[in-house]
Design an enzyme around this catalytic site. Structure first.
Site: not given
Length: 330
Positions: A88, A192
């Site tokens: 990918d 995060d």
């Protein structure tokens, strides 16, 4: 050709031209690229590569065939199709290189999951045969435009096929953000990061962050908070006409970082604002196996389907998909 032989270049002409991308740092990708170029040349098509990839390919190529050079002997607007040999990441790299063109891409997976790929390595010869015969269709995948603002000034204007991720710049300090949809704030929290994704990207970073899988044919966008300290921090699926935004609050002075498709990055100062909207220019992917997306999920994630028998009465929608395709043991 021996190891010291020079690359073989040819001039462009009216013959069909196929651009070959390869992760030339991997030996299997180099071998696959050589095989693809040889098969295309034997069929009367012109294989095309960029110069750096071709020079890497030429080393140890025992029986080279003529290969045209992109941007030199062949312009990108002459290319019919791009073949990507890798995972990918290689497809995302190729999509970035041809962003300003209409070239569709077909991926041959040499990596692990390879969700964007149309075929596996053992299908390479068949894939090239289908390219030669023109036996493929082209589908358009939504991309997103990504803009970063600071103090009323636009400091970045880019795009992504999978996702734009706003992440903390210091692993020891979370970022404080406010998320927004359609120009209205929804919630603020420490986290995060936040992933802003397309349906194509729903099986990538957004999936790892706990987001839902969205079928590629669904026109929508996705927002997934990462490790958020908040009661309301669920993944959100928005309309394709929406604008998703993340504002990096200066509360704790933490800096962030923006990643687009894991390839392009930009540091984010406190107070930065990241806006994501649907791009007017999609990414074009060539398809040769019109299998349902559910079948791709089962195959790529190796999902258990043992025992499935399907609907009790066959319908046109179900009868076209043999059970053995999903469950070879049935």
């Amino acid at each position: 050709m021996n190891e010291t032989s020079a690359p073989v270049f040819i001039d462009g002409n009216d013959t069909r031209k196929i651009l070959v991308f390869a992760h030339t740092g991997r030996s299997e990708a180099r071998d696959a690229a050589r095989a693809a170029c040889a098969q295309l040349h034997a069929a009367g098509l012109v294989p095309v590569m960029n110069r750096a990839d071709l020079e890497a390919l030429t080393q140890r190529w025992q029986n080279p065939v003529p290969v045209a050079v992109a941007h030199e002997s062949v312009a990108l607007n002459e290319i019919e199709l791009g073949v990507v040999l890798g995972g990918d990441g290689s497809i995302l790299r190729a999509a970035e290189m041809i962003r300003h063109t209409q070239i569709p891409l077909v991926g041959v997976n040499l990596g692990h999951v390879g969700f964007l790929a149309e075929a596996e390595e053992f299908d390479l010869a068949e894939t090239v045969d289908r390219i030669v015969s023109g036996d493929y269709t082209v589908e358009e995948r939504m991309a997103i435009d990504v803009k970063v603002w600071k103090g009323g000034e636009k400091i970045l204007d880019t795009w992504a096929l999978n996702e734009a991720s706003v992440e903390k710049g210091n692993r020891q300090k979370m970022i404080e953000v406010v998320i927004e949809v359609d120009r209205r704030p929804l919630s603020g929290f420490g986290c995060d990061g936040v992933v802003l994704a397309t349906p194509t990207g729903s099986t990538a970073y957004a999936f790892s962050g706990g987001g839902p899988i969205i079928w590629p044919s669904v026109e929508a966008m996705l927002m997934v908070p990462l490790s958020a300290h908040a009661l309301f921090a669920r993944p959100l699926v928005t309309a394709p006409t929406s604008m998703m935004a993340v504002e990096l609050l200066p509360t704790n002075g933490a800096e962030g970082v923006l990643w687009c498709d894991g390839r392009r990055t930009r540091d984010l100062p406190p107070g930065a604002r990241i806006e994501v909207t649907r791009s007017s220019k999609p990414v074009r992917l060539a398809r040769m196996h019109p299998a349902p997306f559910s079948e791709r999920l089962v195959r790529k994630f190796e999902l258990p389907t043992t025992g499935w028998r399907g609907p009790s009465t066959a319908s046109p929608a179900t009868s076209a998909l043999p059970i053995s395709r999903l469950n070879p043991g049935v």
